[in-house]
Enzyme design. Structure first.
Site, mmCIF file in Angstrom:
data_model
loop_
_atom_site.group_PDB
_atom_site.id
_atom_site.type_symbol
_atom_site.label_atom_id
_atom_site.label_comp_id
_atom_site.label_asym_id
_atom_site.label_seq_id
_atom_site.Cartn_x
_atom_site.Cartn_y
_atom_site.Cartn_z
ATOM 1 N N LEU A 103 10.665 -5.056 69.949
ATOM 2 C CA LEU A 103 9.447 -5.382 70.701
ATOM 3 C C LEU A 103 9.576 -6.700 71.458
ATOM 4 O O LEU A 103 10.425 -7.541 71.122
ATOM 5 C CB LEU A 103 8.269 -5.499 69.722
ATOM 6 C CG LEU A 103 7.845 -4.218 69.005
ATOM 7 C CD1 LEU A 103 6.883 -4.554 67.871
ATOM 8 C CD2 LEU A 103 7.216 -3.234 69.983
ATOM 9 N N GLY B 120 9.041 -10.330 72.114
ATOM 10 C CA GLY B 120 8.784 -11.422 71.172
ATOM 11 C C GLY B 120 9.440 -11.234 69.819
ATOM 12 O O GLY B 120 9.301 -12.076 68.927
ATOM 13 N N SER C 132 14.121 -1.747 75.430
ATOM 14 C CA SER C 132 14.661 -0.366 75.376
ATOM 15 C C SER C 132 13.911 0.488 74.347
ATOM 16 O O SER C 132 14.475 0.862 73.324
ATOM 17 C CB SER C 132 16.170 -0.354 75.137
ATOM 18 O OG SER C 132 16.625 -1.276 74.186
#
Ligand code: ADP
Length: 212
Positions: free
Chosen positions: A47, A49, A120
């Site tokens: 994700l 962060g 991705s």
């Protein structure tokens, strides 16, 4: 789609488009031998962060200190250059990953160890990247939870996504498909940067030591 570029690597010709794959004499094996290293790609996914860029940077520094020849392809940097014409629609995300995989493959062919740091989010795209890159593909899942990433909100993107200011934001309004067979998993809520890097290096040590 420019389907002419989907030719298999081992095909020598693509008669539909009058393309012929030229076998050059200075090949990947020769470049690897000259550089004294096995080329491969460390594909980091997770994700926004989660810590991909931070770990990728620290990992590259360690590899550099070991004398390895490397290249780092990072999400925003690539989107500001090579992929500046792509957005975040499903179609553009697919193309974003396809181009990155092709570039990683070229850099592997040049003998370099490549680290990529991209969300991705789709399993299918990562599978496609694996197909393009081949044997040297190693997947690292930065598994930091959405709660932790949102708490960090390094770039203020989660807040903006919650306020409806960003469409199709991964983890909020767009899915993240968890890797099922990652070669390495690191959770940055539980491990500091150095521990993550040590773990990745340990898991990949056979490739790093492979003689060429
Ligand atoms: P991504 O590239 O996945 O979007 P970034 O690396 O840009 O993530 O941001 C991750 C944030 O989390 C940074 O602010 C970083 O300092 C922080 N962080 C805290 N602990 C860690 C850790 N163990 N590994 C990586 N990043 C961490």
């Amino acid at each position: 789609m420019t389907e002419g570029f989907n030719i298999q690597r081992d095909e020598k010709t693509d008669s539909r488009h009058n393309l012929t794959w030229h076998m050059m004499e200075i090949n990947r094996q020769k470049r690897e031998k000259q550089m004294q290293q096995k080329a491969f790609t460390i594909w980091m996914s997770g994700l926004s962060g989660a810590g991909k860029s931070t770990i990728a940077n620290a990992l590259e520094k360690r590899l550099y200190a070991m004398g390895k020849k490397t290249m780092l392809l990072d999400g925003d940097n690539v989107r500001m250059g090579l992929n500046s014409n792509l957005g975040f629609s499903d179609e553009d995300r697919v193309e974003n990953i396809r181009r990155i995989a092709e570039v990683a493959k070229l850099m592997n062919d040049a003998g370099l160890i490549v680290i990529t740091a991209f969300i991705s989010p789709y399993r299918h795209d990562r599978e496609n990247a694996k197909q393009i890159i081949g044997d040297g593909f190693r997947e690292v899942y930065v598994s930091t939870s959405i709660e932790e990433c949102e708490k960090r909100d390094v770039k203020g993107l989660y807040k903006a996504a919650r306020e409806g200011k960003i469409a199709q934001f991964t983890g909020i309004t767009s899915p993240y498909e968890i890797p099922e067979h990652a070669d390495v998993v690191v959770d940055t809520a539980e491990m500091d940067v150095e521990t993550c890097v040590n773990h990745i290096l340990e898991q990949l040590k056979s490739l790093l030591r492979e003689s060429v």
